[in-house]
Every structure is written in structure tokens, then in C-alpha cells.
Write an enzyme that holds these catalytic residues in place. Structure first.
Site, PDB file in Angstrom:
ATOM      1  N   ARG A 143       0.873  -1.188   0.000  1.00 17.21           N
ATOM      2  CA  ARG A 143       0.000   0.000   0.000  1.00 17.21           C
ATOM      3  C   ARG A 143       0.897   1.221   0.000  1.00 17.21           C
ATOM      4  O   ARG A 143       1.702   1.402   0.912  1.00 17.21           O
ATOM      5  CB  ARG A 143      -0.886   0.019   1.245  1.00 17.21           C
ATOM      6  N   GLU A 189       0.082   4.228   0.527  1.00 14.60           N
ATOM      7  CA  GLU A 189      -0.481   5.344   1.286  1.00 14.60           C
ATOM      8  C   GLU A 189       0.564   5.968   2.196  1.00 14.60           C
ATOM      9  O   GLU A 189       1.393   5.273   2.760  1.00 14.60           O
ATOM     10  CB  GLU A 189      -1.671   4.852   2.132  1.00 14.60           C
ATOM     11  N   ARG A 247      -0.627   1.639  13.164  1.00 16.79           N
ATOM     12  CA  ARG A 247      -1.273   0.414  12.696  1.00 16.79           C
ATOM     13  C   ARG A 247      -1.242   0.235  11.174  1.00 16.79           C
ATOM     14  O   ARG A 247      -1.948  -0.613  10.628  1.00 16.79           O
ATOM     15  CB  ARG A 247      -2.708   0.322  13.219  1.00 16.79           C
ATOM     16  N   HIS A 248      -0.440   1.045  10.499  1.00 19.51           N
ATOM     17  CA  HIS A 248      -0.289   0.907   9.042  1.00 19.51           C
ATOM     18  C   HIS A 248       1.161   0.643   8.664  1.00 19.51           C
ATOM     19  O   HIS A 248       2.077   1.277   9.186  1.00 19.51           O
ATOM     20  CB  HIS A 248      -0.739   2.179   8.320  1.00 19.51           C
ATOM     21  N   GLU A 295      -9.463  -2.093  13.045  1.00 21.38           N
ATOM     22  CA  GLU A 295      -9.980  -3.042  12.062  1.00 21.38           C
ATOM     23  C   GLU A 295      -8.998  -4.203  11.887  1.00 21.38           C
ATOM     24  O   GLU A 295      -7.801  -3.984  11.778  1.00 21.38           O
ATOM     25  CB  GLU A 295     -10.162  -2.308  10.720  1.00 21.38           C
ATOM     26  N   SER A 351     -11.509  -7.146   6.361  1.00 21.15           N
ATOM     27  CA  SER A 351     -12.651  -6.688   5.570  1.00 21.15           C
ATOM     28  C   SER A 351     -13.039  -7.804   4.622  1.00 21.15           C
ATOM     29  O   SER A 351     -12.164  -8.502   4.103  1.00 21.15           O
ATOM     30  CB  SER A 351     -12.280  -5.463   4.722  1.00 21.15           C
ATOM     31  N   ARG A 389      -1.854  -7.034  12.221  1.00 20.02           N
ATOM     32  CA  ARG A 389      -2.906  -6.489  13.098  1.00 20.02           C
ATOM     33  C   ARG A 389      -3.440  -7.554  14.036  1.00 20.02           C
ATOM     34  O   ARG A 389      -3.739  -7.287  15.200  1.00 20.02           O
ATOM     35  CB  ARG A 389      -4.041  -5.914  12.259  1.00 20.02           C
TER      36      ARG A 389
HETATM   37  P1  ATP Z   1      -7.634   0.672   7.200  1.00 20.44           P
HETATM   38  O1  ATP Z   1      -8.982   1.293   6.903  1.00 20.44           O
HETATM   39  O2  ATP Z   1      -7.487   0.249   8.632  1.00 20.44           O
HETATM   40  O3  ATP Z   1      -6.488   1.443   6.680  1.00 20.44           O
HETATM   41  P2  ATP Z   1      -8.252  -0.924   4.912  1.00 20.44           P
HETATM   42  O4  ATP Z   1      -9.735  -0.993   5.036  1.00 20.44           O
HETATM   43  O5  ATP Z   1      -7.654   0.034   3.959  1.00 20.44           O
HETATM   44  O6  ATP Z   1      -7.614  -0.722   6.370  1.00 20.44           O
HETATM   45  P3  ATP Z   1      -8.339  -3.430   3.570  1.00 20.44           P
HETATM   46  O7  ATP Z   1      -8.067  -3.010   2.179  1.00 20.44           O
HETATM   47  O8  ATP Z   1      -9.744  -3.692   3.970  1.00 20.44           O
HETATM   48  O9  ATP Z   1      -7.687  -2.379   4.565  1.00 20.44           O
HETATM   49  O10 ATP Z   1      -7.393  -4.693   3.869  1.00 20.44           O
HETATM   50  C1  ATP Z   1      -7.802  -5.834   4.604  1.00 20.44           C
HETATM   51  C2  ATP Z   1      -6.990  -5.971   5.885  1.00 20.44           C
HETATM   52  O11 ATP Z   1      -5.595  -5.938   5.611  1.00 20.44           O
HETATM   53  C3  ATP Z   1      -7.195  -4.834   6.873  1.00 20.44           C
HETATM   54  O12 ATP Z   1      -8.346  -5.031   7.651  1.00 20.44           O
HETATM   55  C4  ATP Z   1      -5.930  -4.905   7.694  1.00 20.44           C
HETATM   56  O13 ATP Z   1      -5.978  -5.927   8.669  1.00 20.44           O
HETATM   57  C5  ATP Z   1      -4.889  -5.284   6.652  1.00 20.44           C
HETATM   58  N1  ATP Z   1      -4.247  -4.075   6.135  1.00 20.44           N
HETATM   59  C6  ATP Z   1      -4.642  -3.316   5.109  1.00 20.44           C
HETATM   60  N2  ATP Z   1      -3.833  -2.271   4.909  1.00 20.44           N
HETATM   61  C7  ATP Z   1      -2.872  -2.376   5.844  1.00 20.44           C
HETATM   62  C8  ATP Z   1      -1.729  -1.595   6.157  1.00 20.44           C
HETATM   63  N3  ATP Z   1      -1.423  -0.517   5.453  1.00 20.44           N
HETATM   64  N4  ATP Z   1      -0.946  -1.988   7.192  1.00 20.44           N
HETATM   65  C9  ATP Z   1      -1.262  -3.102   7.900  1.00 20.44           C
HETATM   66  N5  ATP Z   1      -2.317  -3.884   7.641  1.00 20.44           N
HETATM   67  C10 ATP Z   1      -3.121  -3.531   6.631  1.00 20.44           C
HETATM   68 MG    MG Z   2     -10.975  -2.557   5.187  1.00 19.61          MG
END
Ligand code: ATP
Ligand code: MG
Length: 432
Positions: free
Chosen positions: A214, A216, A222-223, A355, A358, A406
Site C-alpha cells: 500500500r 499510502e 497500525r499501518h 480493524e 474486511s 494487526r
Molecule cells: P484501514 O482502513 O485500517 O487502513 P483498509 O480498510 O484500507 O484498512 P483493507 O483493504 O480492507 O484495509 O485490507 C484488509 C486488511 O488488511 C485490513 O483489515 C488490515 O488488517 C490489513 N491491512 C490493510 N492495509 C494495511 C496496512 N497498510 N498496514 C497493515 N495492515 C493492513
Molecule cells: Mg478494510
């Protein structure tokens, strides 16, 4: 083998036995007449006791000169000693230094001199020598092992899908571009499209544990920019079925970790509460109602902020699902309700603090999927490879993705996700 035992495999009942231990010189306590060397291996610490007057002067001399954190092999006999770690000490006949450590050390693995996380991550190879850090990764191993066991038992097949891809999974800009021969490619943000294609591929149930990337620019605790995801996809089921699977998996992983990682959990000072299933389910509407306590201006159709998630987590106090999200804020592949297309069959699994996962029942109908891609402002042409899989017999299916870091972070109550991955990749860190 250069050793006969790990330090944890010896007890006072082995008194009199000759053993060979191998590890690092954790600490030296020189009391003049008596010299204690602490030898540390992955599994614990053993006390090596040298009574200087009674021992070979050459051995005493050598032992006094070994720098801390050098790699040593000690041969000697076991003696019961209630005051020593594990109730025994070793009376050495031989001490060999296999690799001498320089000094000063970049980090103190005994933990007596504290270090901030950044310093620890800079010399991670040294940081993981500390029993606390090592324990996190021992538990991580068991989280992944238990996941593989559980899913395999449920009939899932492990697959691996490409991390170099031509198109974004969900559109948007959160991708790392890379040069792929004479064209542009990206690091994949999720195995989503590939695992769905394997539903058309007849696999019925698949899982993957692998990296997701990612781009971002978040800088939170937590990211990560490279995380590890447990992804599953299953045919002929609804979102409710895969929520059931997910909560069962989480409970199973907690159970196995508490059975198999007793010593690591003790080192980390953690008593695991195995979450009770079924988890509470609240709808998105109920979630924003609670969230308005802290975010009064939150409108229907907006995503939940961190503060909102925190408030709802406090209210519920255990793992829970948020279901029935507005279709507009979930990815195009989420299945809208037939009678109420403004909401969709998607869900988030939440720990009170954040979270965890998803998921959704997916759209399996080609025409609707193409329409949803267009509605989200994406170009269906770049999804041809994916859309094609929906044209020749695609079963109804559902799935989810859960971040390993996580899951581990919440399980062990760690404050920063960077503790849960060996070499974190974040906004500022690409080495080591
Ligand atoms: P958040 O809203 O918390 O940034 P997200 O909704 O963008 O997460 P999803 O695309 O739904 O993340 O990804 C599914 C799962 O993968 C998340 O629930 C999380 O556990 C994990 N995940 C996603 N992005 C990250 C990240 N940048 N760092 C750590 N774990 C991640
Ligand atoms: Mg999500």
C-alpha cells in the site's frame, strides 16, 4: 550438531550429565572467587558457573575475556541449583568462542539499557536476540501455522498469486509503480482479483498468506506499506458463511497460540483471553449512531474515522463485526442488497482497538460487476483479464482479507505494528 540441548531442555534432574550448549554470552557476573556466565539461546538462559580457585586458570582467564554477545559453545556437567534459571547450572570443562562480538554493542539485548523502536529496527538482528522480541516472532509463526492448519482442515487450498501486476485492484492511487521491462507495472495491493478468478477456476476454496503493498502515506501505529495478509475466497457461500469462518479462525488461532506458546506468552507477560464466538454483529447504521457521540457531524455514507472506531470499540469491548455498509464506500466487487442497493453485503471484523479484516459477498454477475466498475470511475478495459472470468460460469462467492500484523498486534497488546514484522516498510524506512 554442535549442541546437545537447548537451555530449556535441561532440568535439575539431569544433574551429573555432560551437555553441550551453544548460544550468545548474555552477561558476565564476576564476583572474584566465582564467575557466572549467562549463556542465552533462543529458548532461554543457562548459568555457567566457574569457581575460580578450583578451576583450570586457563579456562578462568579465557572466560573473563569473552566480550558480551559473542557466540560461545560450552561443554560441562549439569548441577542442580535452585537459584539459577530453570533450576540448574553448568560446571564447564570447555568454553569455545566461535564468533567474537565487537564492542560497544549497538543495542543491549538484555533489555537493561532501553532503546527506542527506531534504534531497535536499525539493528533488528540484534533486537531479535532479546527474549521479548523473539517471542513476538515465535507467536507470529504459530499464528500463521494455526491459520494454515485451520483453513486446510476446512478444505481450503493454499495458492500464491503475482505481486507484480498491470492494474490496480481497487483503482485509486495507493500503488507503488515499478518499471517492468519496457512498461509500467505495480506492486499488488491485494490478491483480491486473482483469488476471485480462481472461483471461476474451479478451486472452490482458496487461501493465500502473502505480502500486500500500500503506497499510502499514512504514518500511524497500525499501518505498514508492506503488510502480510491472510486472504480467503470461497464458492457457493454468503457473506454470513465467511464471517462464521473468520470468527472461528480467530478463536482457533488464539486457542492454539495459548496452548503452544506458553513460554513466549509468559515472556511477553500476556494472558490470552480466547474470544467467544459468535462475535457481536452491528450494522453500519448502528455503528454511526454510537460514533456520533464523538463525531456529531458524521453523515450516513461516510467512512468511520479512527476516533469513531475507538468509541465503538469501547462501547462493545470485544471482537465484533460491522455489517451492511453503504455500497458507495466499499469496493466495486461488493454485492449490493437486491432490495436495497445503497447498502452491500460487506463487513469489517473489528478488534476494540482497530480493524482486523474486511470482506464481502462478491458480485458474480458480469453485467453488474462491469457497471459497478464504471460507476466507481474506473476503466473496465483495464479489468478485462478479471471480467473475463465472470463470463463463462462464475459461482456465487464470498471472502475476506485479514492483516497478520494487526491480528498479532491486538493479540499481544503491542503498541506499534512495526513490532510485529521483522523488517517494517513505512514512509521513512526501506532498510534494513
Ligand atoms: P484501514 O482502513 O485500517 O487502513 P483498509 O480498510 O484500507 O484498512 P483493507 O483493504 O480492507 O484495509 O485490507 C484488509 C486488511 O488488511 C485490513 O483489515 C488490515 O488488517 C490489513 N491491512 C490493510 N492495509 C494495511 C496496512 N497498510 N498496514 C497493515 N495492515 C493492513
Ligand atoms: Mg478494510
Amino acid at each position: 550438531m554442535m549442541r546437545t540441548h537447548y537451555t530449556s531442555e535441561i532440568t535439575s534432574e539431569d544433574a551429573g550429565k555432560e551437555v553441550v550448549l551453544a548460544g550468545w554470552l548474555h552477561e558476565v557476573r564476576d564476583l572474584g572467587g566465582i564467575l557466572f556466565l549467562l549463556l542465552r539461546d533462543r529458548e532461554g538462559i543457562a548459568q555457567i558457573t566457574i569457581v575460580t580457585k578450583k578451576s583450570d586458570p586457563e579456562l578462568v582467564n579465557k572466560a573473563r575475556k569473552i566480550p558480551r554477545e559473542s557466540v560461545i559453545v560450552v561443554r560441562g556437567s549439569v548441577k542442580a541449583e535452585p537459584k539459577a534459571p530453570n533450576g540448574y547450572e553448568i560446571l564447564p570443562t570447555h568454553i569455545d568462542v566461535l564468533s567474537k562480538a565487537e564492542s560497544p554493542l549497538p543495542l543491549d539485548p538484555t533489555g537493561k539499557v532501553g532503546a527506542d523502536l527506531d534504534t531497535r529496527l536499525d539493528v533488528r538482528f540484534m533486537d531479535t536476540r532479546s527474549p521479548r522480541t523473539f517471542s513476538i516472532f515465535a507467536v507470529r509463526h504459530h499464528v500463521m501455522l494455526a491459520t494454515r492448519e485451520f483453513l486446510t482442515e476446512k478444505g481450503f487450498i493454499e495458492i500464491t498469486t503475482p505481486k507484480i501486476v498491470a492494474a490496480a485492484t481497487e483503482g485509486g492511487t495507493a500503488l507503488f509503480p515499478l518499471s517492468y521491462f519496457d512498461r509500467e507495472a505495480f506492486l499488488n495491493q491485494s490478491p483480491q482479483l486473482f483469488k476471485q478468478m480462481m472461483m471461476a477456476g474451479g478451486f472452490d476454496r482458496v487461501f493465500e498468506i502473502g505480502p500486500i503493498f500500500r503506497a499510502e502515506e499514512h504514518d500511524t501505529t497500525r499501518h505498514l506499506n508492506e503488510a502480510t495478509s491472510i486472504d480467503i475466497e470461497q464458492s457457493f457461500v454468503t457473506h454470513h458463511d465467511v464471517m462464521g469462518l473468520l470468527e472461528e479462525l480467530v478463536a482457533y488461532v488464539y486457542e492454539k497460540v495459548s496452548e503452544r506458546c506458553e513460554r513466549n506468552l509468559r515472556t511477553l507477560n500476556i494472558e490470552l483471553d480466547i474470544p467467544k464466538t459468535p462475535f457481536v454483529k452491528i450494522t453500519y447504521d448502528e455503528a454511526i449512531e454510537i460514533a456520533r457521540d464523538v463525531e456529531p457531524s458524521l453523515e450516513w455514507g461516510e467512512d468511520l474515522t479512527t476516533a469513531a472506531e475507538k468509541r465503538i470499540g469501547e462501547e462493545i469491548g470485544e471482537h465484533y463485526f460491522i455489517v451492511d455498509w453503504p455500497t458507495s464506500i466499499k469496493p466495486y466487487y461488493s454485492m449490493p442488497y437486491g432490495d436495497k442497493p445503497e447498502i452491500c453485503k460487506s463487513f469489517d471484523l473489528m478488534h476494540p482497538k482497530m480493524e482486523l479484516a474486511s470482506g464481502a459477498q462478491r458480485i458474480h454477475e458480469y453485467g453488474l460487476l462491469k457497471k459497478r466498475i464504471e460507476e466507481q470511475g474506473l476503466n473496465p478495459d483495464s479489468f478485462d483479464f478479471y471480467l473475463q472470468a465472470f463470463r463463462y460460469g462464475m459461482p456465487p462467492h464470498a471472502g475476506w482479507g485479514m492483516g497478520v500484523e494487526r491480528l498479532l498486534m491486538t493479540m499481544l497488546d503491542l503498541k506499534n505494528i512495526r513490532e510485529c514484522i521483522l523488517f517494517p516498510r513505512d514512509r521513512r524506512r526501506v532498510a534494513p
